[in-house]
Design a protein around this motif. Structure first.
Motif, PDB file in Angstrom:
ATOM      1  N   GLU A 132       8.506   6.126   9.120  1.00  0.00           N
ATOM      2  CA  GLU A 132       9.228   6.461   7.892  1.00  0.00           C
ATOM      3  C   GLU A 132       9.116   7.942   7.556  1.00  0.00           C
ATOM      4  N   ARG A 133       7.951   8.507   7.739  1.00  0.00           N
ATOM      5  CA  ARG A 133       7.721   9.882   7.311  1.00  0.00           C
ATOM      6  C   ARG A 133       8.153  10.914   8.354  1.00  0.00           C
ATOM      7  N   LYS A 140      14.055  14.201   0.028  1.00  0.00           N
ATOM      8  CA  LYS A 140      15.112  14.041  -0.971  1.00  0.00           C
ATOM      9  C   LYS A 140      16.399  13.607  -0.279  1.00  0.00           C
ATOM     10  N   PRO A 141      16.890  12.394  -0.546  1.00  0.00           N
ATOM     11  CA  PRO A 141      18.048  11.893   0.198  1.00  0.00           C
ATOM     12  C   PRO A 141      19.280  12.770   0.013  1.00  0.00           C
ATOM     13  N   ALA A 142      19.935  13.085   1.126  1.00  0.00           N
ATOM     14  CA  ALA A 142      21.169  13.866   1.091  1.00  0.00           C
ATOM     15  C   ALA A 142      22.293  13.022   0.498  1.00  0.00           C
ATOM     16  N   PRO A 143      23.229  13.645  -0.216  1.00  0.00           N
ATOM     17  CA  PRO A 143      24.359  12.881  -0.775  1.00  0.00           C
ATOM     18  C   PRO A 143      25.113  12.077   0.283  1.00  0.00           C
ATOM     19  N   TRP A 189       8.922   8.213  -0.851  1.00  0.00           N
ATOM     20  CA  TRP A 189       8.068   9.312  -0.410  1.00  0.00           C
ATOM     21  C   TRP A 189       8.338  10.590  -1.201  1.00  0.00           C
ATOM     22  N   TYR A 190       9.557  10.738  -1.694  1.00  0.00           N
ATOM     23  CA  TYR A 190       9.866  11.895  -2.538  1.00  0.00           C
ATOM     24  C   TYR A 190       9.088  11.804  -3.854  1.00  0.00           C
ATOM     25  N   ARG A 191       9.025  10.604  -4.415  1.00  0.00           N
ATOM     26  CA  ARG A 191       8.228  10.418  -5.643  1.00  0.00           C
ATOM     27  C   ARG A 191       6.750  10.661  -5.362  1.00  0.00           C
ATOM     28  N   GLN A 192       6.285  10.246  -4.181  1.00  0.00           N
ATOM     29  CA  GLN A 192       4.876  10.385  -3.843  1.00  0.00           C
ATOM     30  C   GLN A 192       4.482  11.843  -3.596  1.00  0.00           C
ATOM     31  N   THR A 193       5.374  12.611  -2.964  1.00  0.00           N
ATOM     32  CA  THR A 193       4.997  13.944  -2.486  1.00  0.00           C
ATOM     33  C   THR A 193       5.737  15.091  -3.149  1.00  0.00           C
ATOM     34  N   GLY A 194       6.965  14.837  -3.614  1.00  0.00           N
ATOM     35  CA  GLY A 194       7.786  15.899  -4.169  1.00  0.00           C
ATOM     36  C   GLY A 194       8.353  16.844  -3.123  1.00  0.00           C
TER      37      GLY A 194
END
Length: 691
Positions: free
Chosen positions: A599-600, A670-673, A660-665
Motif C-alpha cells: 500500500e505504501r 494525496k489522491p490525484a483528481p 495514509w495521508y491522514r496518518q502521515t500528511g
C-alpha cells in the motif's frame, strides 16, 4: 471465392491462398471461406493435392487476438484442422515469413510443411498468458518430441526454418519461389501415393521414458515463471500429449485454454500486447521521416557503451566519442568483452561479433561527428556538462541531424535552449544495460520537430526497442514514478521493516527483485549523487554510501555479497544501523506486514501515474504500463501499474491513500483528481477524447 481467400490450380494441384493483410490473421472472415474451400477440394476428384499458402509478407502469423474472450464464431480453427486431417489426398503448408500461433497450428493440420529458408515458426501464445488452443500442444510433440515442444511452447520463441527442418517440424526448406517449390513437392508426394498419416496419428516420439527429464525441465520453467500461470499450463498440456490419448489431450488443452483466456493474467498480457503497439502510434501519418544512416554516441562508459552496442546490433555504423584516448580504449575494450561473453554463451557467433565490432570507430574529436544523422549524448548527469556538449554539437553537427540526450532526469527544454536548433533536440532515455533492456523513453521537448519525433520512434523499432513518447518533467514517466514508489522506503525501515522483508513483499507480488536489491544492483552511489544535487537526504542510504557501501560492486550495500556472489545476504550491521537511526529520529518500531508495504509503495506509484496523465506527460495510461513492464520489471501478469489499479480497484486505492495521508500528511499519499475519477468511472481518460 472471397476477398480474403483465393483458389487457383496448377494442373492437378490446388492452391488455397489466404490474403488477409497485414499478417493473414485467422479471423472469422478467413476461417469461413477456408472451411468451405477445403470441403470442396476434398470432394473434387480432379485435385490430387492441396497447397495452403498466403499472400503478402507472411504466412498466417496467428489468430485474431481481438476475438479472444468473445463468443467464437464458427467455424473455429480446431474444426478446420479436423477437416484438413480427414482429407485423404496430401495437404502441404507453404510457409514464408512467420507461421505463429494459429498459423502454425493450421500448418500442423496438414500432412506436410515446406518453408522458405527465411521463415520462422513458433507458438508464442504463452506471451499472451495463454497456451495454443488449436491443438498445438497435442500435435507439436508428435513431430519434434515432448522436450523440444516444451521448450518452444513454454518460451514462445520461434525457430528458424533450418532448425525446424532438423527437428522434424518441416519436411523441406527452399530458397526462392516457394510457391513453385511447394506445388512441385505436393505433386511428387501425390504421385508416390499414400496413405498420408496426419500428425495426430504419429506417436513414434511420445515415449514415456523421457518423462523424468521432461518433468525436471517443466519444474525449472515453473520456477522461472514467477507466478505466471500460462507457462505451467503449457507444460501440463504438452505432458498430456505423452500420457493421454490424442482426443483426451486435445480436450484437456481446450479446458486449460478456456480457463486461461478468462484469467486476469491473460487479460493483463493481452493488454500489454496492444499497449506496445499503441505506444508506437503518433499523430501525423504524413510526416516524412529523416534519414538515419550513421550514429554518434558521446561517452563510452556503461550507458554510452551500451547505447553504442544497441545501434551497432541494429546495423548502424557508430562513432564513439570520449574525452581521452584512455577512456576511449577502456570503453571499446568493454564493448569487445561484452560481445565475447555473448559468443561464450552461444547467443552470438564469432563472425557476428567481428561484424559488429567493425561498426565502431573511436574518436576524441567532435569534428568526427559532423556527418552523423543522429548524435546521442550519454555523459555524466550534470546540466552544465550536458549544455557544454550540446553547445559543441551545435557547432559541428550537420543541418537536420537529431541531437539526443540520454538524461534520466534533467530538463531537456533547458538543454535544447543551449543550441540554435531546438527543433532537432529530444531525449532518448535508454535503460541499463542499454544493449539489453527493451524500453526506450523518447522525450518530446517543447520545440521538438514532429519529423524528429517520428524518426526516433521508427529508429527504436529498427534497433529492437519498445518506444514510449513522454513529455518533459523531472524523471519523465519512469523515474518520476519510481521516486514516488520509493518515497516510503526509508520510512518503512525506520518504522520496523527490514530490507529483506520489503524485498520479499515485492517478489511475492511478482517483481523480479525488491527495491533494496535493485538499489544494490544499480549502485547506491547513483541515487546518492542525485540526492545531493537536489539538496535531498536519505538517512539510511546516505550513511551506507558514506561508509563506502555502494552495493554489489563493493560487496556491501543494504545486503552483503560474499566472495563476489550476487546473492544478497541480510546484514546485521545494516539492521543495527536502521534501529539506531530510528532511535535518533524518535521513531517507535513495530511489525509491518506485506499488505502495508504494498500500500505504501505501489499505491503512490499509481497515484503519480494519474498525475502524469493529468499533466499529459504521458498520452495514455497504457503507455505508462509499457514503461513500467519493460523498464522497471513490473509483473507482466499484472499488466503494468495502471492496468493493475483497475484489477485492484481504484476506489480501494483512493481509500487507502486517504488513510495514509491522514496518518502521515505526506503529499505522496494525496489522491490525484484523476485517480478519484477513475474510481468513479473506471476510465483513465482525461477528457472526452481520451487525451
Amino acid at each position: 471465392m472471397s476477398d480474403f481467400l483465393k483458389l487457383s490450380r496448377d494442373g492437378d494441384v490446388a492452391i488455397v491462398t489466404i490474403d488477409n493483410p497485414p499478417v493473414n490473421a485467422l479471423s472469422f472472415h478467413v476461417r469461413a471461406p477456408l472451411m468451405q474451400a477445403l470441403g470442396a477440394l476434398r470432394d473434387d476428384a480432379s485435385v490430387a493435392a492441396i497447397v495452403i499458402a498466403c499472400a503478402g509478407r507472411t504466412f498466417v502469423a496467428g489468430a485474431d487476438i481481438t476475438e479472444f474472450g468473445k463468443p467464437m464464431q464458427q467455424p473455429e480453427l480446431r474444426a478446420i484442422v479436423a477437416v484438413l486431417e480427414a482429407i485423404a489426398k496430401p495437404t502441404v503448408a507453404a510457409i514464408h515469413g512467420t507461421a505463429l500461433g494459429g498459423g502454425l497450428e493450421l500448418a500442423l493440420g496438414c500432412h506436410f510443411r515446406v518453408a522458405d529458408v527465411g521463415a520462422k515458426l513458433g507458438l508464442p501464445e504463452v506471451k499472451l498468458g495463454l497456451l495454443p488452443g488449436g491443438g498445438g500442444t497435442a500435435r507439436l510433440p508428435r513431430l519434434v518430441g515432448a522436450l523440444k515442444a516444451l521448450r518452444m511452447i513454454g518460451s514462445g520463441t520461434p525457430i528458424g526454418a533450418d532448425e525446424a527442418h532438423a527437428v522434424g517440424l518441416v519436411d523441406a526448406v527452399f530458397a526462392g519461389d516457394l510457391a513453385t517449390h511447394a506445388v512441385n513437392f505436393a505433386r511428387e508426394i501425390a504421385r508416390k501415393g499414400g496413405p498420408f498419416t496426419p500428425v495426430r496419428d504419429r506417436n513414434d516420439l511420445l515415449g514415456e521414458t523421457e518423462l523424468a527429464a521432461f518433468d525436471a525441465e517443466a519444474a525449472d520453467l515453473a520456477r522461472k515463471a514467477r507466478g505466471l500461470e500460462a507457462p505451467v499450463a503449457c507444460a501440463q498440456a504438452v505432458r498430456n500429449a505423452v500420457t493421454l490419448p490424442f482426443d483426451q489431450a486435445l480436450a484437456a488443452e481446450r479446458a486449460l485454454f478456456v480457463k486461461l483466456v478468462a484469467s486476469n493474467q491473460s487479460r493483463a498480457q493481452r493488454h500489454l500486447f496492444f499497449a506496445e503497439r499503441e505506444a508506437a502510434k503518433l499523430p501525423g501519418k504524413d510526416v516524412i521521416k529523416r534519414r538515419i544512416a550513421s550514429v554518434g554516441v558521446i561517452g563510452a562508459g556503461t550507458m554510452g557503451g551500451g547505447i553504442a552496442m544497441a545501434f551497432a546490433n541494429g546495423g548502424f555504423p557508430v562513432i564513439l566519442l570520449e574525452t581521452s584516448q584512455e577512456a576511449l580504449r577502456r570503453g571499446l575494450a568493454t564493448i569487445e568483452k561484452n560481445y565475447a561473453v555473448s559468443v561464450t554463451r552461444g547467443s552470438l557467433s564469432e563472425d557476428a561479433k567481428r561484424q559488429r565490432l567493425a561498426q565502431f570507430k573511436g574518436s576524441t574529436d567532435y569534428a568526427d561527428l559532423a556527418d552523423c544523422d543522429l548524435i546521442v549524448e550519454a555523459a555524466f548527469e550534470d546540466m552544465a556538462v550536458k549544455k557544454e556538449i550540446f553547445g559543441k554539437l551545435d557547432a559541428v553537427a550537420k543541418p537536420g541531424a537529431i541531437l539526443a540526450t540520454n538524461t534520466s532526469y534533467l530538463d531537456i527544454d533547458e538543454i535544447a535552449a543551449s543550441t540554435s536548433r531546438s527543433r532537432d533536440v529530444l531525449g532518448l532515455h535508454f535503460f541499463s544495460p542499454a544493449n539489453v533492456m527493451k524500453l526506450l523513453e523518447i522525450v518530446r521537448a517543447e520545440k521538438t520537430a514532429p519529423d524528429a519525433l517520428v524518426t526516433s520512434v521508427d529508429l527504436a523499432r529498427r534497433i529492437g526497442k519498445v518506444a514510449v513518447v513522454v513529455g518533459v518533467c523531472h524523471g519523465f514517466v519512469g523515474n518520476r514514478m519510481l521516486a514516488a514508489r520509493g518515497a516510503e522506503s526509508e520510512a518503512l525501515l525506520l518504522e520496523g521493516a527490514t530490507p529483506s522483508q520489503v524485498d520479499k513483499a515485492f517478489t511475492d507480488f511478482g517483481w523480479p527483485m525488491g527495491p533494496f536489491q535493485m538499489g544494490d544492483l544499480a549502485g547506491l552511489d547513483i541515487g546518492w549523487r542525485n540526492r545531493k544535487a537536489r539538496g535531498l537526504t536519505a538517512a539510511i542510504a546516505d550513511t551506507l554510501c558514506e561508509q563506502g557501501r555502494f552495493g554489489q560492486k563493493t560487496g556491501r550495500g543494504f545486503y552483503l555479497y560474499e566472495n563476489g556472489s550476487r546473492t544478497p545476504v541480510p546484514d546485521p550491521e545494516v539492521e543495527a544501523l536502521i534501529r539506531a537511526k530510528a532511535v535518533e529520529k524518535g521513531v517507535a518500531q513495530r511489525a509491518i506486514g506485506a499488505e502495508e508495504i504494498i500500500e505504501r509503495t505501489l499505491y503512490p506509484l499509481v497515484n503519480e501515474g494519474a498525475k502524469i496523465l493529468e499533466e499529459k506527460i504521458a498520452a495514455r495510461a497504457s503507455d505508462i504500463d509499457v514503461v513500467w513492464v519493460n523498464g522497471y520489471g513490473f509483473p507482466v501478469g499484472k499488466g503494468g501499474p495502471m492496468f493493475w489499479a483497475g484489477l485492484e480497484g481504484a476506489a480501494r486505492i483512493v481509500e487507502r491513500l486517504e488513510h495514509w495521508y491522514r496518518q502521515t500528511g505526506k503529499d505522496v499519499f494525496k489522491p490525484a483528481p484523476l485517480l478519484r475519477r477513475m474510481a468513479e468511472t473506471g476510465s483513465w481518460e482525461t477528457d472526452a477524447t481520451g487525451g
